[in-house]
Scaffold this motif. Structure first.
Motif, PDB file in Angstrom:
ATOM      1  N   UNK A  34       2.731  -9.329   0.694  1.00 65.96           N
ATOM      2  CA  UNK A  34       1.978 -10.362  -0.028  1.00 65.96           C
ATOM      3  C   UNK A  34       1.214 -11.273   0.943  1.00 65.96           C
ATOM      4  N   UNK A  35       1.842 -11.645   2.041  1.00 61.51           N
ATOM      5  CA  UNK A  35       1.189 -12.516   3.030  1.00 61.51           C
ATOM      6  C   UNK A  35       0.004 -11.811   3.677  1.00 61.51           C
ATOM      7  N   UNK A  86      14.091  -7.428  -5.140  1.00 62.40           N
ATOM      8  CA  UNK A  86      13.310  -7.564  -3.905  1.00 62.40           C
ATOM      9  C   UNK A  86      11.917  -8.103  -4.189  1.00 62.40           C
ATOM     10  N   UNK A  87      11.310  -7.680  -5.291  1.00 64.27           N
ATOM     11  CA  UNK A  87       9.975  -8.191  -5.651  1.00 64.27           C
ATOM     12  C   UNK A  87      10.020  -9.685  -5.968  1.00 64.27           C
ATOM     13  N   UNK A  88      10.964 -10.080  -6.814  1.00 63.04           N
ATOM     14  CA  UNK A  88      11.055 -11.480  -7.236  1.00 63.04           C
ATOM     15  C   UNK A  88      11.380 -12.385  -6.054  1.00 63.04           C
ATOM     16  N   UNK A  89      12.382 -12.001  -5.274  1.00 68.04           N
ATOM     17  CA  UNK A  89      12.772 -12.830  -4.128  1.00 68.04           C
ATOM     18  C   UNK A  89      11.707 -12.810  -3.039  1.00 68.04           C
ATOM     19  N   UNK A  90      11.068 -11.658  -2.836  1.00 63.70           N
ATOM     20  CA  UNK A  90       9.986 -11.570  -1.855  1.00 63.70           C
ATOM     21  C   UNK A  90       8.813 -12.450  -2.241  1.00 63.70           C
ATOM     22  N   UNK A 149       7.384 -15.596  -0.103  1.00 60.81           N
ATOM     23  CA  UNK A 149       5.969 -15.724   0.242  1.00 60.81           C
ATOM     24  C   UNK A 149       5.422 -17.076  -0.226  1.00 60.81           C
ATOM     25  N   UNK A 150       5.682 -17.416  -1.485  1.00 60.33           N
ATOM     26  CA  UNK A 150       5.154 -18.655  -2.057  1.00 60.33           C
ATOM     27  C   UNK A 150       5.703 -19.897  -1.361  1.00 60.33           C
ATOM     28  N   UNK A 151       6.913 -19.804  -0.833  1.00 62.97           N
ATOM     29  CA  UNK A 151       7.516 -20.964  -0.167  1.00 62.97           C
ATOM     30  C   UNK A 151       7.096 -21.083   1.301  1.00 62.97           C
ATOM     31  N   UNK A 152       6.305 -20.107   1.794  1.00 61.03           N
ATOM     32  CA  UNK A 152       5.842 -20.173   3.174  1.00 61.03           C
ATOM     33  C   UNK A 152       6.832 -19.634   4.186  1.00 61.03           C
ATOM     34  N   UNK A 153       7.755 -18.790   3.741  1.00 59.24           N
ATOM     35  CA  UNK A 153       8.785 -18.261   4.640  1.00 59.24           C
ATOM     36  C   UNK A 153       8.240 -17.251   5.641  1.00 59.24           C
ATOM     37  N   UNK A 154       7.046 -16.687   5.377  1.00 59.57           N
ATOM     38  CA  UNK A 154       6.463 -15.698   6.295  1.00 59.57           C
ATOM     39  C   UNK A 154       5.768 -16.451   7.420  1.00 59.57           C
TER      40      UNK A 154
END
Length: 153
Positions: free
Chosen positions: A94-95, A26-30, A34-39
């Motif tokens: 993270x966001x 969950x941490x790695x995928x989350x 976040x980094x890809x702008x999915x939020x």
């Protein structure tokens, strides 16, 4: 001659602290989400952060902030089935940090923060007499697994 190291204060972020209690996957995928702008559409009202996270589908995440416990919920199947912090929730944490949205009250040390998975409740019959359902139709309640179950005959 005595060598002195510079005195620096290392501030831990809430995500680092609660990340220790969240599964590696969950941490790695989350983090990747976040980094890809999915939020998307991150907002906060009355201490509740709400965001839309795009993955294989779009899922809604809620974080109830304030004290030393962050209460979290997600509409994804993994969260509903396991009542466990998912990648979508971690991405929103993270966001929120990236946007300087406070996840805890001032003065609460990040290392003292916990995150708790809670299911949104649609069942008005479970409301106590003193409780009222929120205007937007949802409120966070403890997972059904932790509720007292009726005795079997």
């Amino acid at each position: 001659m005595e060598t002195r190291l510079p005195s620096t204060i290392v501030l831990m972020r809430v995500s680092e602290s609660i990340g220790k209690t969240i599964s590696h996957t969950s941490r790695v995928r989350g983090s990747s989400y976040f980094q890809s702008g999915a939020v998307r559409s991150l907002s906060i009202e009355n201490g509740v952060i709400q965001a839309l996270v795009r993955g294989t589908a779009s899922y809604t995440v809620w974080l109830e902030t304030g004290d030393e416990v962050i209460r979290a919920s997600c509409s994804c199947p993994y969260f509903v089935d396991h009542v466990d912090i998912c990648k979508h929730i971690f991405a929103v944490v993270l966001a929120a940090e990236a946007q300087s949205i406070p996840l805890v009250a001032p003065g609460v040390r990040p290392e003292d923060v916990e995150i708790e998975a809670l299911l949104p409740d649609d069942d008005e019959d479970l409301l106590d007499e003193d409780e009222e359902e929120e205007e937007d139709g949802w409120r966070l309640v403890p997972p059904r697994a932790q509720r007292a179950k009726p005795a079997l005959p």
